[in-house]
Motif scaffolding. Structure first.
Motif, PDB file in Angstrom:
ATOM      1  N   LYS A 202       0.825  -1.213   0.000  1.00 24.10           N
ATOM      2  CA  LYS A 202       0.000   0.000   0.000  1.00 24.10           C
ATOM      3  C   LYS A 202       0.858   1.262   0.000  1.00 24.10           C
ATOM      4  N   LEU A 203       2.021   1.181   0.677  1.00 20.71           N
ATOM      5  CA  LEU A 203       2.868   2.353   0.826  1.00 20.71           C
ATOM      6  C   LEU A 203       3.807   2.567  -0.357  1.00 20.71           C
ATOM      7  N   GLU A 204       3.693   1.725  -1.391  1.00 22.74           N
ATOM      8  CA  GLU A 204       4.506   1.935  -2.582  1.00 22.74           C
ATOM      9  C   GLU A 204       3.984   3.090  -3.429  1.00 22.74           C
ATOM     10  N   SER A 205       2.724   3.439  -3.239  1.00 22.55           N
ATOM     11  CA  SER A 205       2.130   4.535  -4.007  1.00 22.55           C
ATOM     12  C   SER A 205       1.978   5.768  -3.128  1.00 22.55           C
ATOM     13  N   SER A 206       1.994   6.920  -3.770  1.00 21.82           N
ATOM     14  CA  SER A 206       1.805   8.171  -3.025  1.00 21.82           C
ATOM     15  C   SER A 206       0.429   8.225  -2.388  1.00 21.82           C
ATOM     16  N   ARG A 207      -0.568   7.646  -3.079  1.00 30.82           N
ATOM     17  CA  ARG A 207      -1.921   7.640  -2.519  1.00 30.82           C
ATOM     18  C   ARG A 207      -1.960   6.854  -1.214  1.00 30.82           C
ATOM     19  N   GLY A 208      -1.219   5.732  -1.155  1.00 32.13           N
ATOM     20  CA  GLY A 208      -1.172   4.946   0.078  1.00 32.13           C
ATOM     21  C   GLY A 208      -0.499   5.701   1.207  1.00 32.13           C
ATOM     22  N   VAL A 209       0.534   6.458   0.874  1.00 30.78           N
ATOM     23  CA  VAL A 209       1.214   7.266   1.889  1.00 30.78           C
ATOM     24  C   VAL A 209       0.275   8.323   2.434  1.00 30.78           C
ATOM     25  N   VAL A 210      -0.444   9.003   1.557  1.00 23.87           N
ATOM     26  CA  VAL A 210      -1.383  10.049   1.982  1.00 23.87           C
ATOM     27  C   VAL A 210      -2.468   9.451   2.875  1.00 23.87           C
ATOM     28  N   ALA A 211      -2.942   8.244   2.514  1.00 17.39           N
ATOM     29  CA  ALA A 211      -3.991   7.593   3.311  1.00 17.39           C
ATOM     30  C   ALA A 211      -3.515   7.259   4.720  1.00 17.39           C
ATOM     31  N   THR A 212      -2.199   7.112   4.894  1.00  8.51           N
ATOM     32  CA  THR A 212      -1.635   6.793   6.204  1.00  8.51           C
ATOM     33  C   THR A 212      -1.581   8.008   7.121  1.00  8.51           C
ATOM     34  N   LEU A 213      -1.579   9.191   6.529  1.00 14.57           N
ATOM     35  CA  LEU A 213      -1.477  10.427   7.311  1.00 14.57           C
ATOM     36  C   LEU A 213      -2.764  10.703   8.076  1.00 14.57           C
ATOM     37  N   LYS A 214      -2.627  11.132   9.317  1.00 15.56           N
ATOM     38  CA  LYS A 214      -3.791  11.487  10.118  1.00 15.56           C
ATOM     39  C   LYS A 214      -4.355  12.851   9.723  1.00 15.56           C
ATOM     40  N   ASN A 215      -3.489  13.730   9.268  1.00 17.38           N
ATOM     41  CA  ASN A 215      -3.909  15.092   8.923  1.00 17.38           C
ATOM     42  C   ASN A 215      -3.212  15.526   7.629  1.00 17.38           C
ATOM     43  N   PRO A 216      -3.678  15.022   6.470  1.00 14.94           N
ATOM     44  CA  PRO A 216      -3.015  15.348   5.196  1.00 14.94           C
ATOM     45  C   PRO A 216      -2.981  16.850   4.901  1.00 14.94           C
ATOM     46  N   ARG A 217      -4.029  17.580   5.274  1.00 18.00           N
ATOM     47  CA  ARG A 217      -4.063  19.019   5.003  1.00 18.00           C
ATOM     48  C   ARG A 217      -2.922  19.726   5.720  1.00 18.00           C
ATOM     49  N   LEU A 218      -2.642  19.313   6.941  1.00 18.81           N
ATOM     50  CA  LEU A 218      -1.537  19.893   7.700  1.00 18.81           C
ATOM     51  C   LEU A 218      -0.209  19.631   7.003  1.00 18.81           C
ATOM     52  N   ILE A 219       0.011  18.377   6.603  1.00 18.48           N
ATOM     53  CA  ILE A 219       1.279  18.004   5.976  1.00 18.48           C
ATOM     54  C   ILE A 219       1.485  18.762   4.671  1.00 18.48           C
TER      55      ILE A 219
END
Length: 401
Positions: A202-219
């Motif tokens: 899942k973490l091989e894609s950027s979408r998977g990384v974003v999904a792991t973030l608790k607060n994507p807007r902050l990042i």
């Protein structure tokens, strides 16, 4: 009595703090005379010189902005130490080769090649961030930031002195040697024994990384903040030595004075970074960042109206205090809001944002200087920082509340 052996993260911190200090010197010591070096590689008009200065400053970042996420992905999969070694050895060779160029195109191509090997500092920070206990991460990253800043502080002064004593070309050879020393420090004294490669598909894609973030807007708000900080700061770099030359009426040791003035912001940042970090821990890091933006707006605007190099030096020294409030504190917020398993990727995204800012900043500064004046560069930069302050409040502060 047997001395207690330090934890591995503390040992790595000590070694990498020295290594990034050396790298800071290497990266910054050629900056004061780079436009002047370009001027020795051909016969250029005022506008052509400003254009080439912007292109050569930006060349490294064109490539780095695209390859950094790939290096970050490999860092999470193969280890951060491997990326540190790759970056330091590659850049050692490329920087030394810059002392052999015979025309500006060769210099530009080598700057772009340097960009391919970039990532020494970001991967060093990622290694420290992932191995350090969370309650110590702010202190550890503050140490790394102070070490790199100290190197940046000494670099322009050393570079200006070496160029005056020897030549521009010899200074490039010395720069390559410094990076080779950083390579051997990392090779023999940095250990990544507890590294666990990321194998989650899942973490091989950027979408998977974003999904792991608790607060994507902050990042992503912080990534945008980094981009604009770098664009604003680097809009000044291509024209500092030329501005100094103008203020000195093209007389005196322009190279040495340019080196001193380029070093002054680093002095203030080195003195203040850890203190502002501690203040941020008490009152909120975002408040320190806002104060930094406010101070930078005022100081950049005032710099447009200086009458001599002494006044320029005072304002550039003060701008270093605002620098201490900005980039190191953004990294602190990123570290505290990023899961350890994707730290390499997020740090590489932050690096790409920094590089994109580094691309547009010098191009913007050199373009404005070419069609208008050096003073106008500082006025427009003040406007860019104002925009960054507004976006930071909208995207980051609101997410933290």
């Amino acid at each position: 009595m047997v001395e207690k052996r330090l934890p591995i993260w503390q040992r790595n911190l000590r070694v990498l703090a020295i290594a990034v200090f050396i790298a800071g010197i290497a990266f910054s010591e050629v900056m004061p005379f780079l436009p002047l070096y370009i001027n020795t590689l051909g016969h250029f008009s005022h506008q052509q010189l400003n254009m080439w200065a912007g292109l050569v400053f930006s060349g490294i970042y064109f490539v780095s902005a695209f390859v950094s996420p790939w290096w970050g992905k490999l860092a999470d999969q193969k280890g951060r130490k491997l990326m540190i070694l790759r970056a330091s050895l590659g850049m050692a060779i490329v920087l030394a080769a810059m002392g052999l160029v015979t025309n500006v195109w060769q210099l530009f191509i080598l700057r772009m090649t340097q960009g391919f090997f970039a990532g020494f500092v970001s991967n060093s920070n990622a290694l420290i961030a992932t191995e350090t206990p969370k309650e110590k991460s702010g202190q550890a990253l503050g140490t790394m930031a102070s070490s790199f800043t100290a190197g940046n502080l000494l670099g322009p002064f050393i570079g200006g002195a070496l160029a005056s004593l020897f030549s521009y070309r010899v200074t490039f050879f010395i720069t390559g040697l410094l990076l080779l020393i950083a390579f051997f420090l990392a090779l023999f004294f940095v250990h990544e024994d507890d590294f666990e490669p990321v194998t989650n598909k899942k973490l091989e894609s950027s979408r998977g990384v974003v999904a792991t973030l608790k607060n994507p807007r902050l990042i992503f708000g912080l990534l945008l903040t980094t981009l604009i900080i770098q664009a604003a700061n680097n809009s000044i770099n291509p024209i500092v030595s030329l501005y100094v030359s103008q203020l000195m009426h093209h007389q005196g040791n322009v190279v040495f004075v340019s080196g001193v003035i380029a070093a002054l912001p680093g002095i203030a940042t080195f003195l203040a970074a850890s203190r502002f970090g501690a203040i941020g821990d008490r009152i909120g890091t975002q408040k320190v960042i806002i104060a930094g933006f406010t101070g930078a707006i005022i100081l950049f605007f005032l710099t447009a109206f200086v009458q001599n190099s002494f006044e320029l030096g005072i304002l550039r020294f003060l701008i270093g205090f605002t620098d201490a409030c900005l980039f190191p504190q953004v990294q602190t917020l990123l570290t505290k809001n990023t899961p350890a398993m994707i730290t390499g990727r997020i740090f590489s995204w932050n690096q790409s944002a920094m590089y994109i800012g580094n691309i547009f900043g010098p191009l913007l500064g050199s373009t404005i200087a070419g069609v208008s004046s050096y003073s106008m560069v500082f006025i427009i930069t003040a406007g860019i920082v104002t925009l960054n302050l507004l976006l930071f409040k909208l995207n980051v502060v609101n997410s933290l509340d």
